[in-house]
Design an enzyme around this catalytic site. Structure first.
Site, short mmCIF file in Angstrom:
data_model
loop_
_atom_site.label_atom_id
_atom_site.label_comp_id
_atom_site.label_asym_id
_atom_site.label_seq_id
_atom_site.Cartn_x
_atom_site.Cartn_y
_atom_site.Cartn_z
CB THR A 1 -1.12 0.00 1.42
OG1 THR A 1 -1.35 -1.26 1.26
CG2 THR A 1 -1.84 1.17 1.28
NE ARG B 1 -7.81 -8.44 0.90
CZ ARG B 1 -6.90 -7.62 1.24
NH1 ARG B 1 -6.77 -6.57 0.47
NH2 ARG B 1 -6.54 -7.41 2.26
CB ILE B 2 -13.03 -5.00 0.41
CG1 ILE B 2 -13.75 -4.72 -0.75
CG2 ILE B 2 -12.81 -3.58 0.79
CD1 ILE B 2 -15.04 -4.24 -0.73
N GLY C 1 0.21 -3.12 5.43
CA GLY C 1 0.50 -4.48 5.95
C GLY C 1 -0.56 -5.50 5.54
CE LYS C 2 1.66 -11.22 7.32
NZ LYS C 2 1.83 -12.10 8.19
N GLY C 3 -3.98 -6.39 5.35
CA GLY C 3 -5.32 -6.01 5.57
C GLY C 3 -6.34 -6.60 6.59
#
Length: 315
Positions: free
Chosen positions: A183, A211-212, A234-236
């Site tokens: 991101t 996917r959101i 990072g990891k959403g």
């Protein structure tokens, strides 16, 4: 009156310490360029909301970052971009997801904020909204780079979703030196304490269609109020579970923590190690850029002359 400050990031994750120069230097150069752009805008008196949008647009246009032009690919080899933006003084915000042709998703998010009674538009409706407002669009092929085709192929071979900067599996030829750039985001505050945040991404390599992640979720990947502005990476899924950006603001508001203390607590305690980084500024010009991953592409500057461009800890 306080001093202005700005911070931006190009993704956090398992960034190899031996990242090749041809992968590292262009990103550092881009961070420096975007930082200079934001600093110049703040010095010229541009509102923080304009500055945050301007910087994120520039990052979206850089093919080495996972947003806009450099967005990674879904399981079907398509792009689905998302972004959000928020003004701290008014708490007005806008978000978009599932974009396939919009050149600068962050600017469409701002249009949602300013031209609709809503906060969030997604997929076909968001694309239609973009066309109705004359937003620049290009064929989806514009966003699909050879590097991201290679990353998707690698992810499919091992039947996995690749997170930010997943180290390439040794069994697979290292075709890109890093499997994904994360991101992008920017936070800014002016001399009057006005704050803004903006974030944009292409998501995960080999993500499910539809996917959101955290980026367009206000309070997770993006947040701003009268105290601070935050953009996370990072990891959403972990960032959403931890309501990362809002928690930083809440610790300041309800516990009286400083920006640095609040951000360090959230990154250190609210999310698993290896899953998150963020950039943040406060209304009094404080800036912090903590992460619990191997590294985070990041840059910041303050009115008192401090500036930093870094990837790994203590470099």
């Amino acid at each position: 009156m306080v001093g202005w400050a700005i911070a931006l990031h190009g993704g956090a994750g398992d960034i190899p310490i031996d990242l090749p120069d041809e992968r590292r230097i262009p990103r550092e150069t881009a961070l420096r360029h975007c930082l200079d752009l934001g600093v110049s805008a703040l010095k010229s008196g541009e509102p923080p909301l304009d500055v945050a949008e301007l910087v994120v647009r520039e990052l979206e246009n850089h093919p080495d970052f996972n947003a806009g032009k450099g967005s990674v690919l879904t399981t079907q080899g398509t792009v689905e971009m998302e972004a959000s933006i928020m003004d701290g003084k008014t708490k007005r915000c806008g978000a978009v997801s599932g974009l396939t042709t919009v050149v600068n998703p962050v600017s469409l998010a701002r249009l949602v904020m300013e031209k609709t009674p809503h906060i969030y538009l997604a997929f076909d409706a968001a694309e239609a909204f973009a066309r109705a407002h004359g937003v620049e669009t290009l064929e989806s092929s514009h966003f699909i780079t050879p590097e991201n085709i290679a990353r998707l192929k690698q992810a499919k071979e091992f039947n996995r979703v690749q997170l930010d900067y997943t180290v390439p599996t040794p069994k697979v030829p290292d075709n890109c030196g890093d499997s994904q750039i994360g991101t992008v985001g920017c936070v800014a505050v002016d001399g009057a304490g006005n704050l803004a945040s903006a974030t944009s991404t292409g998501g995960y390599v080999n993500k499910m269609v539809g996917r959101i992640g955290d980026t367009p979720v206000i309070g997770a990947g993006t947040y701003a109020n009268h105290l601070c502005a935050i953009s996370a990476t990072g990891k959403g899924e972990e960032i959403i579970r931890g309501t990362v950006s809002r928690d930083v603001a809440a610790l300041m508001e309800y516990k009286g923590l400083s920006l640095t203390e609040a951000a360090a607590y959230v990154v250190g305690q609210s999310v698993p190690r290896g899953s998150c980084g963020l950039v943040a500024v406060s209304a009094n010009g404080e800036v912090t850029m903590p992460f619990n991953t191997t590294g985070m592409f990041r840059a910041c500057a303050t009115e008192d002359g401090y500036s930093e461009i870094a990837i790994w800890p203590n470099n």
